[in-house]
Scaffold this active site. Structure first.
Site, PDB file in Angstrom:
ATOM      1  N   ASP A  10       0.833  -1.202   0.000  1.00 32.51           N
ATOM      2  CA  ASP A  10       0.000   0.000   0.000  1.00 32.51           C
ATOM      3  C   ASP A  10       0.871   1.257   0.000  1.00 32.51           C
ATOM      4  O   ASP A  10       1.676   1.452   0.921  1.00 32.51           O
ATOM      5  CB  ASP A  10      -0.870  -0.087   1.276  1.00 32.51           C
ATOM      6  CG  ASP A  10      -1.996   0.913   1.285  1.00 32.51           C
ATOM      7  OD1 ASP A  10      -2.034   1.794   0.423  1.00 32.51           O
ATOM      8  OD2 ASP A  10      -2.843   0.795   2.196  1.00 32.51           O
ATOM      9  N   GLY A  61      -5.279   3.350  -7.619  1.00 33.42           N
ATOM     10  CA  GLY A  61      -5.679   3.406  -9.030  1.00 33.42           C
ATOM     11  C   GLY A  61      -5.234   4.651  -9.770  1.00 33.42           C
ATOM     12  O   GLY A  61      -5.861   5.065 -10.740  1.00 33.42           O
ATOM     13  N   ASP A  86     -10.419   4.023  -1.305  1.00 36.98           N
ATOM     14  CA  ASP A  86     -11.083   3.022  -0.452  1.00 36.98           C
ATOM     15  C   ASP A  86     -12.607   2.952  -0.616  1.00 36.98           C
ATOM     16  O   ASP A  86     -13.287   3.964  -0.720  1.00 36.98           O
ATOM     17  CB  ASP A  86     -10.783   3.321   1.020  1.00 36.98           C
ATOM     18  CG  ASP A  86      -9.325   3.104   1.355  1.00 36.98           C
ATOM     19  OD1 ASP A  86      -8.504   2.978   0.417  1.00 36.98           O
ATOM     20  OD2 ASP A  86      -8.988   3.059   2.549  1.00 36.98           O
TER      21      ASP A  86
HETATM   22  C1  GLA Z   1      -5.379   2.219   2.881  1.00 39.07           C
HETATM   23  C2  GLA Z   1      -5.911   1.079   2.019  1.00 39.07           C
HETATM   24  C3  GLA Z   1      -6.947   0.278   2.804  1.00 39.07           C
HETATM   25  C4  GLA Z   1      -6.312  -0.253   4.071  1.00 39.07           C
HETATM   26  C5  GLA Z   1      -5.716   0.882   4.888  1.00 39.07           C
HETATM   27  C6  GLA Z   1      -4.885   0.371   6.063  1.00 39.07           C
HETATM   28  O1  GLA Z   1      -6.374   3.158   3.154  1.00 39.07           O
HETATM   29  O2  GLA Z   1      -6.447   1.582   0.828  1.00 39.07           O
HETATM   30  O3  GLA Z   1      -7.453  -0.784   2.006  1.00 39.07           O
HETATM   31  O4  GLA Z   1      -5.328  -1.201   3.725  1.00 39.07           O
HETATM   32  O5  GLA Z   1      -4.852   1.700   4.104  1.00 39.07           O
HETATM   33  O6  GLA Z   1      -4.259   1.381   6.765  1.00 39.07           O
END
Ligand code: GLA
Length: 397
Positions: free
Chosen positions: A149, A201, A222
C-alpha cells in the site's frame, strides 16, 4: 507529449513486447483471488485471535469450499525491527509463523500487508529500505499474499517532484521502481506470493502493474459500507476490461457484504458487479457472525462461477442511461453473464436488446439469483428490478 504519457506508452510497449498473454497466465492468481481481509470490519483493532476465528469460520461456514482461501491480515500487525533490521509483529500478533501455520492447517492461505514507504497508512513500520529482508521474512512465515500500500511513499514521491520543480515524472518513476523492487524481492524468495498493489488506481497502474510482477492492483480509493460509495466504484470500472485477464486483475477493493449498512438488494448488486468485473472476492465482514443472508450472497455458487470463469474476461458496460446500467461478461462455452443494474430509488422495469449484448436471434436465459431457467428469450432481455437492485443472468446461445 508530457513525459508521464511517454513513460506510460513505453511501459505498455515493454509489457506487450516482453510478455505474451500465455506467459502472463502463469502465476499465483490464474483467476481472481478469493478470501477475506481484516480491514473493512476490524480495521486497526484486528488481533491474532480475530484472524484465527476468521480462518475457523471460513471453513465451518463453507466459504473455503466455495473457493475463499486467502486469510489476509491488513494493516496494524507490524511491530519494530530488531538490531539486524528484521521486522517483528506487535503485541496483537504474538507469532506470525504460528499464525501462518494455523491458517495453512485449515487448508487456507496466509496474506499480509506492508507499504513501500517508511510507514504504513496507519503509521506502523513499513518496508522502505528493507524490501528484500521483509520478503524473506514473509516467506519464512509462510506468507502467500502481500498487499503493498503506497501510503507514506507518497511523501517520497512529492519530495522528488518538488526537487525537480514540481509536477514532474520523478515521483512516478520512483513509485514504479519501488513496486518493482518488492515484486523482484518476492520472486527471489522462490515462494509463489500473490502481489497486490494498492496505490488507489492512479497513474494508470493497470498499464504497468504486470511489469512490476503484480497479479492485481487497486483501481480506486477506499470502499466503505455504503451504497453510494460501492456503486460509484463499481460503475466507475467501465473501460478497464482490456487490462484484466488470466493472472492479472483490476481490484475495485474488498467486499462490504455483511457489514450491515447496505440492504440485501444493495449487497446483491455489490456481489454481482464484482463478479461481472472479475474482481478479487475478498470478504470484509466478521465471518464469525454471518447471517444466513450474508452467507447466501457471499457463497452463491453461480455468482462465484461468473467471477472465476476460466475465460478470465472482465465485463464491459454495454449500456448506461440515467439510472440504468447494463454489463456483459463473456463466459466459457459461448455463454454471457449479464447484469442489469437499477441505481434509482424505485422499482423499475428495465430491458436491454440482445444485440446490445452482441447476441442475435434467441437465447436461453437463466436467472442467477433466483437459480431458475427462464426459457427462451428473443430480441429483448427484461426484468423488474427493485431499487438499487440487480438482475443477473447467464445467457446461452
Ligand atoms: C489504505 C488502504 C486500505 C487499508 C488501509 C490500512 O487506506 O487503501 O485498504 O489497507 O490503508 O491502513
Amino acid at each position: 507529449m508530457p513525459l508521464k504519457t511517454l513513460l506510460l506508452i513505453t511501459a505498455s510497449l515493454a509489457i506487450a513486447g516482453s510478455t505474451s498473454p500465455n506467459l502472463r497466465a502463469q502465476g499465483p492468481a490464474p483467476t481472481p483471488p478469493m478470501g477475506w481481509n481484516s480491514w473493512n470490519h476490524f480495521a486497526g483493532k484486528v488481533t491474532d485471535a480475530d484472524v484465527r476465528s476468521a480462518a475457523d469460520a471460513m471453513v465451518s461456514s463453507g466459504m473455503r469450499d466455495a473457493g475463499y482461501v486467502y486469510v489476509n491480515v491488513d494493516d496494524t500487525w507490524e511491530g519494530t525491527r530488531d538490531a539486524q533490521g528484521v521486522i517483528h509483529s506487535n503485541d496483537k500478533f504474538p507469532d506470525m509463523k504460528a499464525l501462518g501455520d494455523y491458517i495453512h492447517s485449515k487448508g487456507l492461505k496466509f496474506g499480509i500487508y506492508s507499504s513501500p514507504g517508511p510507514k504504513t497508512c496507519a503509521g506502523y513500520e513499513a518496508s522502505y529500505g528493507h524490501e528484500e529482508q521483509d520478503a524473506k521474512t514473509y516467506a519464512s512465515w509462510g506468507v502467500d499474499y502481500l498487499k503493498y500500500d503506497l501510503c507514506s511513499f507518497g511523501g517520497i514521491m512529492k519530495k522528488a517532484d518538488d526537487a525537480n520543480g514540481g509536477g514532474t515524472a520523478a515521483g512516478y518513476k520512483l513509485m514504479i521502481a519501488a513496486y518493482k523492487k518488492m515484486g523482484d524481492a518476492l520472486k527471489a524468495t522462490g515462494r509463489p506470493i500473490v502481489y497486490s498493489l494498492c496505490q488507489y488506481g492512479v497513474d494508470d497502474v493497470w498499464v504497468w502493474g504486470p511489469s512490476v510482477g503484480a497479479q492485481l492492483w487497486r483501481t480506486t480509493d477506499d470502499i466503505n459500507d455504503s451504497y453510494g460509495r460501492m456503486i460509484t466504484i463499481g460503475l466507475g470500472q467501465s473501460g478497464l476490461n482490456s487490462y484484466a485477464g488470466h493472472g492479472h486483475w483490476n481490484d475495485p477493493d474488498m467486499l462490504e457484504v455483511g457489514n450491515g449498512k447496505m440492504t440485501t438488494d444493495e449487497y446483491k448488486t455489490h456481489m454481482s458487479l464484482w463478479a461481472l468485473l472479475a474482481a478479487p472476492l475478498l470478504a470484509g465482514n466478521d465471518l464469525s457472525k454471518m447471517s444466513d443472508t450474508d452467507k447466501s450472497i457471499l457463497m452463491n455458487r453461480e455468482v462465484i462461477a461468473i467471477d472465476q470463469d476460466k475465460l478470465g474476461v472482465q465485463a464491459k458496460q454495454v449500456y448506461q442511461h440515467g439510472d440504468f446500467s447494463a454489463w456483459a461478461k463473456p463466459l466459457s462455452g459461448g455463454r454471457v453473464a449479464v447484469g442489469l443494474i437499477n441505481t434509482s430509488w424505485s422499482v423499475r422495469d428495465l430491458s436491454v436488446a440482445l444485440k446490445e449484448l452482441g447476441l442475435t436471434g434467441s437465447v436461453k436465459a437463466h436467472d442467477v439469483w433466483a437459480g431458475k431457467d427462464l426459457g427462451t428469450v428473443t430480441g429483448t432481455l427484461s426484468a423488474r428490478i427493485p431499487k438499487h437492485g440487480v438482475a443477473l443472468f447467464v445467457l446461452t446461445k
